[in-house]
Design an enzyme around this catalytic site. Structure first.
Site, PDB file in Angstrom:
ATOM      1  N   ILE A 290       0.848  -1.196   0.000  1.00 17.97           N
ATOM      2  CA  ILE A 290       0.000   0.000   0.000  1.00 17.97           C
ATOM      3  C   ILE A 290       0.881   1.243   0.000  1.00 17.97           C
ATOM      4  CG2 ILE A 290      -1.792   1.261   1.261  1.00 17.97           C
ATOM      5  CD1 ILE A 290      -2.769  -1.399   2.399  1.00 17.97           C
TER       6      ILE A 290
ATOM      7  N   ALA B 177      12.021  -0.004   6.634  1.00 22.88           N
ATOM      8  CA  ALA B 177      13.124  -0.851   7.101  1.00 22.88           C
ATOM      9  C   ALA B 177      13.599  -1.820   6.019  1.00 22.88           C
ATOM     10  CB  ALA B 177      12.680  -1.626   8.335  1.00 22.88           C
TER      11      ALA B 177
ATOM     12  N   ALA C   7       4.434  -2.057   8.876  1.00 21.88           N
ATOM     13  CA  ALA C   7       3.889  -3.120   9.732  1.00 21.88           C
ATOM     14  C   ALA C   7       4.418  -4.458   9.254  1.00 21.88           C
ATOM     15  CB  ALA C   7       2.361  -3.126   9.667  1.00 21.88           C
ATOM     16  N   GLU C   8       4.352  -5.419  10.158  1.00 20.05           N
ATOM     17  CA  GLU C   8       4.379  -6.822   9.747  1.00 20.05           C
ATOM     18  C   GLU C   8       2.927  -7.141   9.421  1.00 20.05           C
ATOM     19  OE1 GLU C   8       6.786  -8.978   9.274  1.00 20.05           O
ATOM     20  OE2 GLU C   8       8.390  -7.629   9.887  1.00 20.05           O
TER      21      GLU C   8
ATOM     22  N   THR D 123      -6.825  -2.282  10.215  1.00 19.32           N
ATOM     23  CA  THR D 123      -7.434  -3.364   9.438  1.00 19.32           C
ATOM     24  C   THR D 123      -8.764  -3.836  10.027  1.00 19.32           C
ATOM     25  OG1 THR D 123      -7.146  -5.734   8.977  1.00 19.32           O
ATOM     26  CG2 THR D 123      -5.872  -4.874  10.767  1.00 19.32           C
TER      27      THR D 123
ATOM     28  N   GLU E 125      -9.430  -6.737  10.498  1.00 15.48           N
ATOM     29  CA  GLU E 125      -9.153  -7.959  11.269  1.00 15.48           C
ATOM     30  C   GLU E 125      -9.198  -7.712  12.775  1.00 15.48           C
ATOM     31  OE1 GLU E 125      -6.290 -10.652   9.762  1.00 15.48           O
ATOM     32  OE2 GLU E 125      -6.375  -9.823   7.736  1.00 15.48           O
TER      33      GLU E 125
ATOM     34  N   TYR F 141      -1.330 -11.218  14.435  1.00 22.11           N
ATOM     35  CA  TYR F 141      -1.321 -10.006  13.592  1.00 22.11           C
ATOM     36  C   TYR F 141      -2.438  -9.053  14.012  1.00 22.11           C
ATOM     37  CZ  TYR F 141      -2.524  -7.024   9.584  1.00 22.11           C
ATOM     38  OH  TYR F 141      -2.864  -5.951   8.797  1.00 22.11           O
TER      39      TYR F 141
ATOM     40  N   LYS G  93      -2.301  -5.246  15.715  1.00 23.15           N
ATOM     41  CA  LYS G  93      -2.914  -4.093  15.039  1.00 23.15           C
ATOM     42  C   LYS G  93      -3.960  -3.443  15.955  1.00 23.15           C
ATOM     43  CE  LYS G  93      -2.328  -2.725  11.429  1.00 23.15           C
ATOM     44  NZ  LYS G  93      -1.329  -1.707  10.969  1.00 23.15           N
TER      45      LYS G  93
ATOM     46  N   LEU H  82      -2.781 -13.750  -0.831  1.00 21.99           N
ATOM     47  CA  LEU H  82      -3.687 -14.644  -1.576  1.00 21.99           C
ATOM     48  C   LEU H  82      -3.772 -14.348  -3.081  1.00 21.99           C
ATOM     49  CD1 LEU H  82      -5.827 -16.973  -1.398  1.00 21.99           C
ATOM     50  CD2 LEU H  82      -7.543 -15.169  -1.269  1.00 21.99           C
TER      51      LEU H  82
ATOM     52  N   PRO I 228      -3.672 -24.099  -3.854  1.00 23.62           N
ATOM     53  CA  PRO I 228      -4.146 -24.607  -2.553  1.00 23.62           C
ATOM     54  C   PRO I 228      -4.999 -23.592  -1.811  1.00 23.62           C
ATOM     55  CG  PRO I 228      -1.837 -23.949  -2.412  1.00 23.62           C
ATOM     56  CD  PRO I 228      -2.274 -23.669  -3.820  1.00 23.62           C
TER      57      PRO I 228
ATOM     58  N   TYR J  43      -7.226 -22.768   1.703  1.00 26.16           N
ATOM     59  CA  TYR J  43      -7.423 -23.193   3.090  1.00 26.16           C
ATOM     60  C   TYR J  43      -8.852 -23.673   3.318  1.00 26.16           C
ATOM     61  CZ  TYR J  43      -3.068 -21.109   4.914  1.00 26.16           C
ATOM     62  OH  TYR J  43      -1.777 -20.812   5.201  1.00 26.16           O
TER      63      TYR J  43
ATOM     64  N   GLY K 284      -7.320 -20.604  13.832  1.00 24.05           N
ATOM     65  CA  GLY K 284      -7.902 -19.289  14.135  1.00 24.05           C
ATOM     66  C   GLY K 284      -8.345 -18.526  12.892  1.00 24.05           C
TER      67      GLY K 284
HETATM   68  P1  NAD Z   1       3.382  -4.771   3.441  1.00 26.05           P
HETATM   69  O1  NAD Z   1       3.776  -5.928   4.284  1.00 26.05           O
HETATM   70  O2  NAD Z   1       3.281  -4.948   1.969  1.00 26.05           O
HETATM   71  O3  NAD Z   1       4.402  -3.563   3.680  1.00 26.05           O
HETATM   72  C1  NAD Z   1       4.879  -3.219   4.943  1.00 26.05           C
HETATM   73  C2  NAD Z   1       6.095  -2.331   4.751  1.00 26.05           C
HETATM   74  O4  NAD Z   1       6.548  -1.943   6.059  1.00 26.05           O
HETATM   75  C3  NAD Z   1       7.274  -3.038   4.065  1.00 26.05           C
HETATM   76  O5  NAD Z   1       7.819  -2.195   3.069  1.00 26.05           O
HETATM   77  C4  NAD Z   1       8.280  -3.240   5.189  1.00 26.05           C
HETATM   78  O6  NAD Z   1       9.627  -3.195   4.750  1.00 26.05           O
HETATM   79  C5  NAD Z   1       7.949  -2.075   6.114  1.00 26.05           C
HETATM   80  N1  NAD Z   1       8.320  -2.340   7.498  1.00 26.05           N
HETATM   81  C6  NAD Z   1       8.105  -3.463   8.225  1.00 26.05           C
HETATM   82  N2  NAD Z   1       8.586  -3.307   9.466  1.00 26.05           N
HETATM   83  C7  NAD Z   1       9.108  -2.051   9.534  1.00 26.05           C
HETATM   84  C8  NAD Z   1       9.739  -1.297  10.556  1.00 26.05           C
HETATM   85  N3  NAD Z   1       9.950  -1.813  11.771  1.00 26.05           N
HETATM   86  N4  NAD Z   1      10.129  -0.032  10.281  1.00 26.05           N
HETATM   87  C9  NAD Z   1       9.922   0.509   9.042  1.00 26.05           C
HETATM   88  N5  NAD Z   1       9.349  -0.168   8.037  1.00 26.05           N
HETATM   89  C10 NAD Z   1       8.938  -1.432   8.283  1.00 26.05           C
HETATM   90  O7  NAD Z   1       2.014  -4.239   4.039  1.00 26.05           O
HETATM   91  P2  NAD Z   1       0.799  -3.503   3.302  1.00 26.05           P
HETATM   92  O8  NAD Z   1      -0.104  -4.533   2.755  1.00 26.05           O
HETATM   93  O9  NAD Z   1       1.325  -2.446   2.404  1.00 26.05           O
HETATM   94  O10 NAD Z   1       0.055  -2.848   4.540  1.00 26.05           O
HETATM   95  C11 NAD Z   1       0.337  -1.498   4.942  1.00 26.05           C
HETATM   96  C12 NAD Z   1      -0.452  -1.185   6.195  1.00 26.05           C
HETATM   97  O11 NAD Z   1      -1.846  -1.320   5.933  1.00 26.05           O
HETATM   98  C13 NAD Z   1      -0.157  -2.134   7.357  1.00 26.05           C
HETATM   99  O12 NAD Z   1      -0.218  -1.395   8.546  1.00 26.05           O
HETATM  100  C14 NAD Z   1      -1.298  -3.132   7.323  1.00 26.05           C
HETATM  101  O13 NAD Z   1      -1.553  -3.658   8.604  1.00 26.05           O
HETATM  102  C15 NAD Z   1      -2.426  -2.248   6.836  1.00 26.05           C
HETATM  103  N6  NAD Z   1      -3.490  -2.954   6.116  1.00 26.05           N
HETATM  104  C16 NAD Z   1      -3.181  -3.728   5.033  1.00 26.05           C
HETATM  105  C17 NAD Z   1      -4.204  -4.391   4.356  1.00 26.05           C
HETATM  106  C18 NAD Z   1      -3.926  -5.229   3.148  1.00 26.05           C
HETATM  107  O14 NAD Z   1      -4.818  -5.957   2.699  1.00 26.05           O
HETATM  108  N7  NAD Z   1      -2.743  -5.174   2.548  1.00 26.05           N
HETATM  109  C19 NAD Z   1      -5.526  -4.268   4.797  1.00 26.05           C
HETATM  110  C20 NAD Z   1      -5.795  -3.472   5.917  1.00 26.05           C
HETATM  111  C21 NAD Z   1      -4.758  -2.820   6.555  1.00 26.05           C
END
Ligand code: NAD
Length: 356
Positions: free
Chosen positions: A17, A38, A87-88, A138, A140, A164, A168, A204, A219, A221, A297
């Site tokens: 995103i 990071a 985020a992770e 999220t 979730e 996760y 969050k 997915l 596959p 789930y 879960g």
């Molecule tokens: P992503 O896993 O694709 O990207 C996460 C990014 O954060 C990566 O570039 C990673 O290098 C960076 N990162 C991780 N740990 C870090 C740290 N400690 N310091 C600095 N950077 C760090 O995630 P995404 O899908 O782009 O999601 C972005 C945000 O939106 C997240 O907070 C996620 O929880 C939220 N979100 C995502 C979705 C989705 O479907 N993708 C839906 C709802 C909410």
């Protein structure tokens, strides 16, 4: 033009995103953007494309949990807003190892909030009033909904089920506490599942698209009847810009497409798109679908009521069928990105030739 003369500090900007948001901000607004990421396995500088080298963009590799780095960057760039997308983000990984999720999603968010608060306290009244801390969250956090329950609203109770989702939810609570305790001008967005180009191949839709294109088994789930509401990443990023521009202080906004479907329906839509793209007979790719043991879960259903965000005149523009077709085509034609994203060697993801 929007955000003229303003700097936006985006964390996680090399993620799925985040890169879409950074590129969109540079294209659609006058903002200067500072990206802090990071570059974990999920971060990919290649995703930022032309944003790297754009004079309005500064990319910094660093950790949101590194208090000194975060404080120095915020001091140096005087942002009008911090948008926390770092985020992770992968539920399966959080089941295998929750501690990194606690570190980044909780400790990292707390560190960022603290730095933002210290900075905000020192601003002039006008700048302090304009400042925002936007947290990307999220659906979730609400846990699983029964089939007959109405979609979650902004006021629904939190019942997270995976590590996760729990981290969050905790981060949301920290953001709320900084608002309530210190008055920090925060906003939270809570979104349904996103999809689109440049999403890590473990998720997915890209996973299924790539396997389907390669003619490999698909596959799913359990019975595949888990219900999700898929939002295209462009619509998500437009919502973030809208909420930052017009959202009310201290508020939370749900962001969904209001177009729920089961995982099985999603995979069938991908198969149909692959049949069309690859010129296969209709129905051929769907024969690759197999069912595997469900994950622990596994939430049955998520659904969000997005009326509040709709009230800001934001509405998703991308239909699921058009979005999936374009996404499949993107993964089929961007092999270099896919290989770099899936590669264990981070140098590939920052466009360097790996050595040794
Ligand atoms: P992503 O896993 O694709 O990207 C996460 C990014 O954060 C990566 O570039 C990673 O290098 C960076 N990162 C991780 N740990 C870090 C740290 N400690 N310091 C600095 N950077 C760090 O995630 P995404 O899908 O782009 O999601 C972005 C945000 O939106 C997240 O907070 C996620 O929880 C939220 N979100 C995502 C979705 C989705 O479907 N993708 C839906 C709802 C909410």
């Amino acid at each position: 033009m929007l955000f003229e003369g303003q700097t936006l500090f985006v964390t996680g900007g090399a993620g799925f995103i985040g890169n879409t948001l950074v590129r969109r901000l540079l294209q659609r607004t006058a903002a200067r953007v500072v990206t802090l990421d990071a570059l974990t396995y999920a971060g990919n500088v290649l995703s930022l494309g032309d944003a790297i080298g754009d004079p309005r963009h500064t990319f910094v590799q660093g950790d949101i949990a590194d208090a000194a780095t975060v404080a120095e960057l915020i001091r140096q760039h005087s942002p009008r807003a911090v948008l926390n997308l770092a985020a992770e983000s992968h539920v399966d990984r959080s089941i295998d190892g929750p501690s990194q999720f606690v570190q980044t999603n909780l400790v990292g968010t707390a560190t960022l909030l603290d730095a933002a608060y210290v900075y905000w306290r020192g601003l002039s009244e006008a700048d302090a009033n304009a400042f925002r801390f936007l947290q990307a969250s999220t659906d979730e956090v609400f846990g699983s909904l029964a089939a007959d329950e109405p979609p979650s609203t902004e006021a629904s109770p939190y019942t997270p089920n995976s590590p996760y989702a729990a981290t969050k939810a905790g981060a949301d609570h920290l953001v709320r506490a900084y608002r309530q305790t210190y008055g920090l001008p925060t906003i939270i967005t809570r979104s349904t599942n996103n999809y689109g180009p440049r999403q890590h191949p473990e998720k997915l839709i890209p996973l299924m698209a790539m396997r389907a294109l390669a003619g490999e088994p698909l596959p799913i789930y359990g019975d595949g009847l888990q219900v999700r509401d898929w939002l295209h990443v462009d619509d998500q990023c437009e919502a973030l810009i809208t909420v930052l521009d017009r959202g009310a202080l201290g508020e939370t906004y749900n962001l969904g497409a209001d177009d729920p479907r089961t995982n099985l329906q999603v995979v069938h839509a991908i198969c149909d798109a692959v049949d069309t793209h690859a010129g296969r007979p209709a129905g051929e790719t769907a024969t690759l679908i197999t069912h595997v043991e469900d994950r622990p879960g596994h939430d049955r259903r998520y659904a969000l009521n997005s009326e509040k965000a709709n009230g800001l005149e934001w509405r998703p523009q991308t239909s699921f069928s058009a979005g999936v077709e374009a996404t499949v085509a993107w993964y089929a034609t961007n092999r270099k990105w896919v290989e770099a994203a899936a590669d264990g060697n981070p140098k590939k993801r920052i466009g360097l030739r790996p050595r040794g």
